[in-house]
Design a protein around this motif. Structure first.
Motif, PDB file in Angstrom:
ATOM      1  N   ASP B  12       0.834  -1.213   0.000  1.00  0.00           N
ATOM      2  CA  ASP B  12       0.000   0.000   0.000  1.00  0.00           C
ATOM      3  C   ASP B  12       0.863   1.256   0.000  1.00  0.00           C
ATOM      4  N   ALA B  13       1.863   1.229   0.847  1.00  0.00           N
ATOM      5  CA  ALA B  13       2.738   2.405   0.944  1.00  0.00           C
ATOM      6  C   ALA B  13       3.467   2.629  -0.380  1.00  0.00           C
ATOM      7  N   GLN B  14       3.857   1.526  -0.995  1.00  0.00           N
ATOM      8  CA  GLN B  14       4.533   1.675  -2.287  1.00  0.00           C
ATOM      9  C   GLN B  14       3.584   2.278  -3.314  1.00  0.00           C
ATOM     10  N   GLU B  15       2.368   1.804  -3.313  1.00  0.00           N
ATOM     11  CA  GLU B  15       1.389   2.331  -4.273  1.00  0.00           C
ATOM     12  C   GLU B  15       1.173   3.826  -4.079  1.00  0.00           C
ATOM     13  N   SER B  16       1.138   4.195  -2.838  1.00  0.00           N
ATOM     14  CA  SER B  16       0.917   5.620  -2.555  1.00  0.00           C
ATOM     15  C   SER B  16       2.127   6.439  -3.036  1.00  0.00           C
ATOM     16  N   LEU B  17       3.294   5.860  -2.850  1.00  0.00           N
ATOM     17  CA  LEU B  17       4.509   6.534  -3.318  1.00  0.00           C
ATOM     18  C   LEU B  17       4.490   6.693  -4.850  1.00  0.00           C
ATOM     19  N   VAL B  18       4.115   5.618  -5.517  1.00  0.00           N
ATOM     20  CA  VAL B  18       4.017   5.672  -6.975  1.00  0.00           C
ATOM     21  C   VAL B  18       3.029   6.755  -7.393  1.00  0.00           C
ATOM     22  N   ALA B  19       1.908   6.813  -6.695  1.00  0.00           N
ATOM     23  CA  ALA B  19       0.882   7.792  -7.046  1.00  0.00           C
ATOM     24  C   ALA B  19       1.429   9.216  -6.910  1.00  0.00           C
ATOM     25  N   GLN B  20       2.181   9.446  -5.843  1.00  0.00           N
ATOM     26  CA  GLN B  20       2.743  10.784  -5.650  1.00  0.00           C
ATOM     27  C   GLN B  20       3.700  11.155  -6.787  1.00  0.00           C
ATOM     28  N   LEU B  21       4.497  10.174  -7.180  1.00  0.00           N
ATOM     29  CA  LEU B  21       5.446  10.445  -8.262  1.00  0.00           C
ATOM     30  C   LEU B  21       4.706  10.707  -9.573  1.00  0.00           C
ATOM     31  N   ARG B  22       3.650   9.983  -9.802  1.00  0.00           N
ATOM     32  CA  ARG B  22       2.879  10.199 -11.036  1.00  0.00           C
ATOM     33  C   ARG B  22       2.232  11.576 -11.033  1.00  0.00           C
ATOM     34  N   GLU B  23       1.849  12.021  -9.856  1.00  0.00           N
ATOM     35  CA  GLU B  23       1.286  13.367  -9.766  1.00  0.00           C
ATOM     36  C   GLU B  23       2.327  14.417 -10.160  1.00  0.00           C
ATOM     37  N   LEU B  24       3.557  14.109  -9.857  1.00  0.00           N
ATOM     38  CA  LEU B  24       4.647  15.019 -10.249  1.00  0.00           C
ATOM     39  C   LEU B  24       5.032  14.806 -11.721  1.00  0.00           C
ATOM     40  N   ARG B  25       4.203  14.090 -12.468  1.00  0.00           N
ATOM     41  CA  ARG B  25       4.368  13.827 -13.897  1.00  0.00           C
ATOM     42  C   ARG B  25       5.539  12.891 -14.221  1.00  0.00           C
ATOM     43  N   PHE B  26       5.876  12.006 -13.304  1.00  0.00           N
ATOM     44  CA  PHE B  26       6.862  10.964 -13.623  1.00  0.00           C
ATOM     45  C   PHE B  26       6.154   9.734 -14.186  1.00  0.00           C
ATOM     46  N   LYS B  27       6.845   9.062 -15.106  1.00  0.00           N
ATOM     47  CA  LYS B  27       6.423   7.744 -15.562  1.00  0.00           C
ATOM     48  C   LYS B  27       7.173   6.746 -14.673  1.00  0.00           C
ATOM     49  N   VAL B  28       6.439   5.940 -13.918  1.00  0.00           N
ATOM     50  CA  VAL B  28       7.061   5.122 -12.876  1.00  0.00           C
ATOM     51  C   VAL B  28       7.010   3.639 -13.236  1.00  0.00           C
ATOM     52  N   THR B  29       8.134   2.956 -13.110  1.00  0.00           N
ATOM     53  CA  THR B  29       8.172   1.501 -13.282  1.00  0.00           C
ATOM     54  C   THR B  29       8.652   0.873 -11.985  1.00  0.00           C
ATOM     55  N   PRO B  30       7.773   0.129 -11.281  1.00  0.00           N
ATOM     56  CA  PRO B  30       8.210  -0.548 -10.059  1.00  0.00           C
ATOM     57  C   PRO B  30       9.007  -1.796 -10.423  1.00  0.00           C
ATOM     58  N   VAL B  31      10.089  -2.030  -9.707  1.00  0.00           N
ATOM     59  CA  VAL B  31      10.982  -3.150  -9.991  1.00  0.00           C
ATOM     60  C   VAL B  31      11.279  -3.872  -8.674  1.00  0.00           C
ATOM     61  N   ARG B  32      11.094  -5.198  -8.662  1.00  0.00           N
ATOM     62  CA  ARG B  32      11.479  -5.959  -7.465  1.00  0.00           C
ATOM     63  C   ARG B  32      12.403  -7.079  -7.912  1.00  0.00           C
ATOM     64  N   THR B  33      13.642  -7.060  -7.410  1.00  0.00           N
ATOM     65  CA  THR B  33      14.628  -8.067  -7.810  1.00  0.00           C
ATOM     66  C   THR B  33      14.944  -9.001  -6.649  1.00  0.00           C
ATOM     67  N   GLN B  34      15.941  -9.857  -6.850  1.00  0.00           N
ATOM     68  CA  GLN B  34      16.407 -10.744  -5.779  1.00  0.00           C
ATOM     69  C   GLN B  34      16.912  -9.961  -4.576  1.00  0.00           C
ATOM     70  N   ARG B  35      17.344  -8.730  -4.857  1.00  0.00           N
ATOM     71  CA  ARG B  35      18.060  -7.993  -3.832  1.00  0.00           C
ATOM     72  C   ARG B  35      17.251  -6.901  -3.146  1.00  0.00           C
ATOM     73  N   ALA B  36      16.389  -6.260  -3.905  1.00  0.00           N
ATOM     74  CA  ALA B  36      15.710  -5.100  -3.341  1.00  0.00           C
ATOM     75  C   ALA B  36      14.545  -4.675  -4.223  1.00  0.00           C
ATOM     76  N   ALA B  37      13.842  -3.659  -3.780  1.00  0.00           N
ATOM     77  CA  ALA B  37      12.758  -3.081  -4.582  1.00  0.00           C
ATOM     78  C   ALA B  37      13.149  -1.658  -4.957  1.00  0.00           C
ATOM     79  N   TYR B  38      12.823  -1.289  -6.210  1.00  0.00           N
ATOM     80  CA  TYR B  38      13.189   0.025  -6.724  1.00  0.00           C
ATOM     81  C   TYR B  38      12.003   0.645  -7.451  1.00  0.00           C
ATOM     82  N   LEU B  39      12.063   1.920  -7.630  1.00  0.00           N
ATOM     83  CA  LEU B  39      11.178   2.587  -8.595  1.00  0.00           C
ATOM     84  C   LEU B  39      12.059   3.297  -9.609  1.00  0.00           C
ATOM     85  N   VAL B  40      11.776   3.080 -10.887  1.00  0.00           N
ATOM     86  CA  VAL B  40      12.424   3.874 -11.924  1.00  0.00           C
ATOM     87  C   VAL B  40      11.427   4.950 -12.322  1.00  0.00           C
ATOM     88  N   ALA B  41      11.824   6.188 -12.177  1.00  0.00           N
ATOM     89  CA  ALA B  41      10.909   7.297 -12.460  1.00  0.00           C
ATOM     90  C   ALA B  41      11.524   8.186 -13.535  1.00  0.00           C
TER      91      ALA B  41
END
Lengths: 342, 342, 342, 342
Positions: B12-41
Motif C-alpha cells: 500500500d505504501a509503495q502504491e501511494s509513493l508511486v501515485a505521488q510520483l505520477r502526480e509530479l508527472r513521472f512515468k514510474v516503473t516498479p521493480v522488485r529483484t532478488q536484492r531489493a525493490a526500486y522505482l524507476v521514475a
C-alpha cells in the motif's frame, strides 16, 4: 616468388638472370634495398623452384602464396628488426615506446615533453608538423620550420623523432630532419607517397587505413619494400565501424594476425584507437599482451589546451605511470613466452 | 531517476509513493529483484531530488542522466558481484574463466572436458544444447535432454554451467538445469526473451549483438534488470565490420567503456572475437589487461572434429596453458592497480 | 538438391524414397508447404541426378549449388507470386504498396490512415501492435487488443494488414488477425520464430537484419520455407554502417542481387532505410528502378505527433503524391523492360 | 560566415575589410575563384550580421551554421552549374552521362569507345592513365603519354574527358590535357592534392572516400573551393561495409542528403557502387530517381579482356541500352517534378 641475389652479383649478371626468368614467363621486379638485392617474380606456379635456385647469382628463393611477397613471413621467417643506432632497435625482442604530442606547437611545449620523456626512459618522440585535418580552416601544423626545431631539440635531448609526411614533395625536404617517417591513416593507400618512401633510407611507420583491411596494409608495405626500403613498421590505430562510443574501434585482432603474416614489426596506437584519454592506458597494456612490438601514444603538458587531439592525450603523470605499466606488462609477456605459455 | 525502497515498505505504501510520483508527472516503473525493490521514475528534470528522497519509504534516490537507469554506474557506484555459492563469485575483484565446447555433443565429450577443467582449476563450463545456426540444415544441438545430462554430470564434477537460451518457452524448461543463462549475440535485442529472463532468479550472461552498440547492450541489460533480475553479466564477443581476416572484430575498447558506464561485470569471449584458434590466447590476455572481469572461451577434446566452431576451439593442452597465463596476467593487473599504475 | 514430389505420393512411398536417399548418404529434410511436398537432400555431389529423378514419386529434381536450397532461383526459376485473394498479388509483375503508421495508436488514427489509403488506391496497410524498442521504458504497442481492432477496421475498409510478430507465442494468438506476418530486423535470425512461422499458412514479410548479409537473409527465409510455408517476401530496410547522416544505409544493391539469387518477392522499406522524412520519396522511387516488387513506407495523420518514428513518417499529402509517383515510375520500368532496355 | 565581395574591390580595400573582421575576432580566409572573391570568416556567433553586410566592399553576407561554409546550401541556394562550353553543362537541370573504360589501354581501345559514345550521344568520356592499385605489381596505367593521346583523340571525336589525378606533381603536368580532373576514393582526404586542385581552373570530380562520411566529403570539397576553384562535382561510388555480396555498398541515401546540404552537382558511379556488371544498369536508373545530376559508369569493347575492373564493365550493347534508359528515366523525374510529385 622472391629471389635473394648474391651481394656480389654484377649488373650484367642480374640482367641476364631477369631475362631468363622472363623467358619462363615470369613478370620480374628487381628490388634493391639498404640490405640486399632481390627479384620478385610473379607468374607460373608449376615451375620447379630448385631449378630457379640453381641459377647463377641466386642466393635463395622462396615460393610465396600470398599476393604480397617481400613483406610476407612465408618468405622471411626471421622478424625484421630496425636498428636506429645507439642500441635502439625496433621490432621483436623489445617493446618500443613512442610518445609525444599530436601537434608540435612551440619550443616550450617540445622541451617540456622532451624532459618528461627523458625522465621516463622513453627514447622516441612523436609529433606532427604537417597535420591532415578534415576542415581546411583547422590548424595545419608548423611545417618545415617547426620540423627543423623539433629535430634540433630532439638531438639535444638524445631523442629520436617520428613525424608524419603527407606528400611526395615533403619526403626530400624532411629527409635530414626525421628519424622515422610516419604515414598517416588517410595516406595508407597514397601509392605515390609510398613509392617515394621506398626510395629513401629512413624507416617508415605505416599506419593502417581508417577503413583499411589487414591485407591492404600489407600491400601498402609491399609498395615501400619493393621500392627499395625494407625498414617498415606497421601500426594498428583503430578502424571505422558503426560504434560511436569510441572514436575508432581498436582492432587488436590485427596484431597476432599481422605477426603471423609478416616479418615486419607491429606497433599499436591506442590514443587514436579509442580516443578517450582515461581509457588509453588499459588498451595500451592490452596491445602489449596481444603481441605488439611497440606502443605509440599522445602526451602533452596540458592536454586540455592542446591544439589537436586533447581529448585523447595523457598528461605527464599519466604518461609516466603508463610507461612503467607497459614495461612490467612486457616483462610478463616475455616470461610467459619463456615458460612456453604463449 | 532510481529510487531504492525501504525493505519493509508495504504494498500500500509503495502504491501511494508511486501515485505521488505520477502526480509530479513521472512515468514510474516498479521493480522488485532478488536484492531489493526500486522505482524507476522518468520525467521532469527540474524536480528537487531532496524532496523525492524525503518521501516515506525511500531509502535513497539518484538522478541518472543516462537513458538506461538501473544498470548505470551513475546510480550504483559499487560493482555488482554475483555469488554462485561455494565461494564462487563473478565480477570485479576476481577473474572468472568459463571454458568448454561450442556444442554439447555426447557424455564422453562432456566428461573429457570436465576432467580437463577440474584439473586446470576452472570452475565454470560453457556448452550449448540449443544452437542458433544460420542454416536450418546445420546441427542444432542436443536440446533439453542434452541439457539434463550436462547439468547432472557438471554437478558430479563440481562445475557450474553456462548455456544458451534461445526462446521464451525454454526459460522455464531449462530453469532447473542451468547455473547461468546465456543470451547469444543474435538475441541481444530479443526483448521478449529479456523480459522472461527478468522474471527468474538465475544469472544471465548477455552477449553483445553482432552489430550492437555498447549503448544498446546496456539498454538490453536494463530490460532484464527492470524485469526483476539484477544478476547480469555483459559479454563482448566481437562485432561485425568490413574486416574479413578475422571472423569478427573483437572490440576491447568496449571493456573500459562498459566498466565506466555500468556496475555490471564485463566478460570477453575471444573465441568468437577473433575466430582463429592460435590467436585466441593473446586476445584473451589482452582482454584481461583491458579490464575484463571474466574470459569465456571454447575448448574441446579434438577441436578438428567438433560439431561446430572447431576452427576457434583450443585443445586441452592449449587451454591449460591459457588458464595459467590468464591467472598470471590477472595477477599483474591487480599488482599494477595496487601500485596505482592503472 | 531439391526434389519436388508427386502430389499423390503416399506417406509410405515417401518414406521409402527418403530411405533410398539416405542410403546414398544424403541428409534428407522432408518439406510440405501450402503448395507441394519436397525433399531437400544434402550430401554427395557426384551422384547422377538423372538416377534420382527416375526414382518413383519424384516429379523433378534440381542440383542447387547455393547453401540455401528451396529459396534459390537455381532450383525454381519462375518468380513466386503470393495471392492474397480479391485480385491482390504480391511479387514480380506488379508493384505492391504497403503504407501505414509505425505503431497502431487508436481507432481514430487507424481510420484516418485507412481513409487515406483507400482514397489513394493502396490496398495493404502496415502498423505495429508489438513494438521492439531499445529501451524497456518506451511505448511497446497496444498488443493483441489493438491487433483485433486493427484487423476488424481493415476488413471494413477492404484493406489487408501487415504487422510484426515478435515471439513464438504470438504466432498462434495473432493468426486470425493478420494477413501478412512481418518479422522485424532484430528478429531476422530468431530461428525459433522462423520455425514457428514455417508452420502457418499466412505469408511472411521477412526484413533483412540490421547488420545481416544478403546470404543470411536467404538462409533465414530457408528456415520458413523448409518449415512448410513458401509464402515469403524479403524486405531490404537499410543496414548499419559507419555513416551517421542517415538512420541506416539503404542497400539498393541488395535488390538486383536478391532478384537474381531467389524466386521470392523483394520489397524495400525506404522509411527505415534513410530515416529522414523528406528523403523517403526519392529513395522509394529509386528502389522501384532498382527492381523492387513492393514498397513499404510509413504514413500517419500527423507525423510530428506519432508515438514512434515520426521523423521518417509522411503525412497524407506526401503519401498520396508518393503513391502516384511510384505508379508512374513502375510503369516506366515495365516499359523499359518491354523495350528490352533493362 | 561567407562574405561575397564586390567585384571591383581593390586589394587595399579588401585588406582593410579583413583587418576589420579580425578586430571583431574573426578568423578570415580570403578566397578568389573563377567566379568571384569571398571572405570566409569564422568566429563569434553573436555579431550583428547586418553590421557586417554594411561594411564597404561587401556584396552580401550569410551566416552558415555548418562547419563547411562555401559548399553549403545555407549560403548559396542556387545550384552550381558547371559550363564546359559547346552547350555542355554539368549540374541540376540536366543529366550528365560519363562513360568509358576503367583504364586507357591503347588507341584502338580508345577509338572503339569513342565511336560508341558518339553514336550513343554521350559527350563525356572517363578513363584512367594513372591507376591506384592495391598491389605494386598490378598494371598502373599508361601515364602522361597515354593521357596526351587520350586528349588528342577525344578532341577529334568532340568528347570531353574525365581522368584521375593521383598526386600534386601531376596537376600541372595534366592540366592541358584534361577537361575534368577526377579525385579517386583513396584520395578524398589527400589534402595537399585538394589544395593543388584549388589553384587551377579546371572542374574537379571528387569521389567520396571508401569509408568517408557525407560530412567528410563536403569538407574535402571545401578545401578545393577555399583554395580558389568552385567548379566541383561530388560523386557517390559506394562505401565499405560488412556486406560481401557486392564490391561496395552504393549509398543512394547520400544523393538527396548531399543535394540538400550543398549547391554542388552530385554524380553517382554505379559501376564501383555494386561492382557486378549485370546489376550496374538498375542501380544507375535508381540513382537517377534518387536525384543524381550525373551518372559515371564503365564500358569497354570487350569487358572480359579489360586490364582492370572487367567484372563491372558494360559492353557497348549494354551501354547503349543504358544510355537510352537513363534518358527516359531522367525525363520521368523531370515530369514528376513539374507535376509537383517529387
Amino acid at each position: 616468388m622472391v629471389l635473394t641475389l648474391e651481394p656480389t652479383l654484377s649488373a650484367d649478371a642480374q640482367e641476364s638472370l631477369v631475362a631468363q626468368l622472363r623467358e619462363l614467363r615470369f613478370k620480374v621486379t628487381p628490388v634493391r634495398t639498404q640490405r640486399a638485392a632481390y627479384l620478385v617474380a610473379l607468374g607460373p606456379k608449376d615451375v620447379d623452384i630448385r631449378r630457379i635456385g640453381a641459377l647463377p647469382g641466386v642466393l635463395d628463393v622462396h615460393q610465396v602464396s600470398d599476393d604480397y611477397q617481400l613483406v610476407s613471413r612465408k618468405w622471411r621467417v626471421r622478424p625484421t628488426v630496425i636498428d636506429l643506432g645507439d642500441d635502439l632497435r625496433l621490432g621483436e625482442g623489445t617493446l618500443s615506446v613512442v610518445a609525444g604530442p599530436c601537434s608540435i606547437e612551440s619550443e616550450a611545449q617540445m622541451e617540456a615533453v622532451m624532459q618528461h620523456l627523458v625522465q621516463s626512459g622513453v627514447r622516441l618522440m612523436r609529433g606532427g608538423v604537417f597535420k591532415p585535418r578534415s576542415s581546411p580552416y583547422s590548424f595545419r601544423g608548423l611545417g618545415l620550420d617547426g620540423l627543423r626545431d623539433f629535430y634540433r631539440l630532439a638531438r639535444q635531448y638524445g631523442l629520436r623523432i617520428v613525424t608524419e609526411v603527407m606528400q611526395v614533395s615533403q619526403v626530400e625536404e624532411m629527409l635530414d630532419y626525421v628519424d622515422v617517417f610516419q604515414v598517416g591513416a588517410r595516406n595508407t593507400q597514397n601509392f605515390n607517397l609510398l613509392d617515394a618512401l621506398g626510395q629513401v633510407d629512413k624507416p617508415v611507420l605505416l599506419k593502417r587505413g581508417v577503413s583499411g583491411t589487414v591485407e591492404e596494409l600489407l600491400h601498402s608495405a609491399e609498395y615501400i619494400f619493393s621500392g627499395g626500403n625494407e625498414h617498415i613498421i606497421l601500426c594498428e590505430r583503430g578502424i571505422r565501424t558503426f560504434e560511436t562510443a569510441s572514436r575508432n574501434t581498436l582492432d587488436l585482432n590485427a596484431v597476432p594476425i599481422l605477426k603471423e603474416k609478416t616479418h615486419l614489426p607491429v606497433f599499436v596506437d591506442p590514443s587514436h584507437g579509442i580516443g578517450i584519454r582515461e581509457h588509453v592506458p588499459p588498451l595500451a597494456l592490452a596491445a602489449v599482451m596481444a603481441g605488439a612490438d611497440g606502443i605509440l601514444y599522445e602526451t602533452a603538458p596540458v592536454p586540455e589546451r592542446a591544439a589537436s587531439d586533447g581529448q585523447q592525450t595523457l598528461d605527464f603523470a599519466e604518461s609516466a605511470r603508463l610507461v612503467e605499466a607497459l614495461q612490467r606488462t612486457y616483462l610478463l609477456r616475455r616470461q610467459l613466452a619463456e615458460d612456453g605459455l604463449v
